[in-house]
Write an enzyme that holds these catalytic residues in place. Structure first.
Site, PDB file in Angstrom:
ATOM      1  N   ILE A  82       0.684  -1.299   0.274  1.00  0.00           N
ATOM      2  CA  ILE A  82       0.034  -0.053   0.105  1.00  0.00           C
ATOM      3  C   ILE A  82       1.095   1.116   0.093  1.00  0.00           C
ATOM      4  O   ILE A  82       1.990   1.242   0.968  1.00  0.00           O
ATOM      5  CB  ILE A  82      -0.987   0.090   1.289  1.00  0.00           C
ATOM      6  CG1 ILE A  82      -1.667  -1.389   1.100  1.00  0.00           C
ATOM      7  CG2 ILE A  82      -1.711   1.371   1.202  1.00  0.00           C
ATOM      8  CD1 ILE A  82      -2.709  -1.606   2.407  1.00  0.00           C
ATOM      9  N   ALA A  85       3.732   7.291   2.877  1.00  0.00           N
ATOM     10  CA  ALA A  85       4.285   8.358   2.728  1.00  0.00           C
ATOM     11  C   ALA A  85       5.622   8.588   2.171  1.00  0.00           C
ATOM     12  O   ALA A  85       6.258   9.740   1.866  1.00  0.00           O
ATOM     13  CB  ALA A  85       4.278   9.254   4.182  1.00  0.00           C
ATOM     14  N   HIS A  88       9.291   3.982  -0.032  1.00  0.00           N
ATOM     15  CA  HIS A  88       9.573   2.556   0.147  1.00  0.00           C
ATOM     16  C   HIS A  88       8.572   1.660  -0.690  1.00  0.00           C
ATOM     17  O   HIS A  88       8.911   0.689  -1.171  1.00  0.00           O
ATOM     18  CB  HIS A  88       9.197   2.091   1.804  1.00  0.00           C
ATOM     19  CG  HIS A  88      10.057   0.909   2.185  1.00  0.00           C
ATOM     20  ND1 HIS A  88      11.316   0.899   2.136  1.00  0.00           N
ATOM     21  CD2 HIS A  88       9.633  -0.345   2.738  1.00  0.00           C
ATOM     22  CE1 HIS A  88      11.681  -0.307   2.416  1.00  0.00           C
ATOM     23  NE2 HIS A  88      10.816  -0.972   3.016  1.00  0.00           N
TER      24      HIS A  88
END
Ligand code: INI
Length: 154
Positions: A82, A85, A88
């Site tokens: 998912i 912010a 990654h």
């Protein structure tokens, strides 16, 4: 003309499932969906191996080992990535997709992706057993079909 296509019987075939713990509240649904699909298409419980890994980044490691073992008719990879912010997300999603693509294109063991890559938890939830279906279930169905295509191409 010769046409090759896979049937949808999982009977007598051995399947490996790699599933990641990250976002486990969703990956558990994917796993349940994949097992349900395999057994309802005739796979025996004893012919399904499940390997848990920490996150989607680690899926490729286990999948490659399992592919090299020669034990499996097909592999199914399950995970949920998912967007967060940080960057990654891009690395994890890109790495796992690339690795699965590489294993698949080696043409030895068919591997299917039940990895949800989503912008939000809501979008991921929709694909993990709610209104957009269950990506684990559909990845298992593709694995059944590809296991048979593989047999027919031998
Ligand atoms: N792993 C996931 O499976 N999904 C994610 O959304 C995710 N994000 O966004 O960080 C994630 N990260 C962990 C990663 O897969 C590795 O387990 C970790 O980096 C250790 O190598």
């Amino acid at each position: 003309m010769k046409v090759f296509e896979g049937n949808l019987s999982a009977e007598g075939k051995i399947f490996g499932i790699v599933v990641s713990r990250f976002n486990e509240f969703l990956t558990r649904n994917l796993l349940q969906g994949a097992i349900d699909c395999l057994t309802r298409h005739g796979a025996s419980d004893k012919d399904i191996d499940v390997v848990w890994v920490p996150g989607a980044f680690e899926i490729g490691f286990a999948a490659r080992k399992m592919a090299a073992s020669g034990r499996y008719n097909a592999l199914i990879c399950l995970g949920v990535v998912i967007r967060g912010a940080t960057m990654h997300f891009e690395y994890v999603a890109g790495q796992v997709t690339r690795t699965l693509g590489q294993i698949n294109s080696e043409g030895i063991v068919p591997i299917t992706s039940g990895i949800i890559i989503a912008d939000s938890i809501e979008q991921a939830t929709e694909r993990a057993g709610t209104k957009m279906g269950n990506k684990g279930w559909s990845a298992a169905l593709s694995a059944i079909e590809m296991a048979d295509v593989n047999e027919k191409l031998k």
